[in-house]
Motif scaffolding. Structure first.
Motif: not given
Length: 157
Positions: A123, A131, A153-154
């Motif tokens: 992140e 990102s 991953a967000e």
């Protein structure tokens, strides 16, 4: 010592051990071996206690040098064999991590190796808030996007 042979010509005069030498351009043997893709030299230098934290004159760490040239074997040595001392959050220009660079350039194998070792930089954004997932998606690098999503991953809106 054969792994050091090609490095010796880059450091003709030095009084410190080769593993700790810095040439006139501010580059250590480990940085040069990373940049030029010699996994065996990297392994030998780290075994001789080369300082993995040294950065080049432009503040680039050895892991980013290896990724920038897509030297998969060097990335593999640095992350698998010396992963406990490699800091994946170290950055180069504009706060770029090795993972960000690998995703930006669609270096799928480097991305896989970096994520296999650690998700600490997952992140971490480049200056400006971009990102690794964002840049991979923006550039259309599907394989890197899939690796990042599998690593959790967000996804932000």
């Amino acid at each position: 010592m054969r792994a050091f042979a090609w490095l010796a010509c880059l450091f003709p005069c030095f009084t410190t051990p080769l593993a700790a030498a810095i040439n006139e351009n501010g580059m250590s043997p480990l940085l040069l071996a990373s940049y030029f893709g010699s996994a065996n030299a990297c392994d030998a230098l780290l075994g001789a206690k080369a300082d993995i934290q040294l950065m080049g004159p432009d503040m680039t760490p050895c892991l980013i040098f290896a990724v920038s040239q897509n030297h998969v074997h060097v990335v593999d040595v640095l992350t698998s064999k010396y992963g406990d001392i490699v800091d994946q959050t170290r950055t180069a220009n504009q706060n770029v991590t090795a993972l960000y660079l690998a995703c930006q350039e669609n270096l799928v194998e480097c991305t896989r190796l970096l994520l296999t070792h650690s998700t600490v930089a997952l992140e971490q954004c480049k200056t400006g808030g971009v990102s690794p997932l964002y840049i991979a998606a923006h550039e259309g690098h599907t394989a890197c996007v899939e690796l990042l999503l599998n690593a959790k991953a967000e996804v932000s809106e």
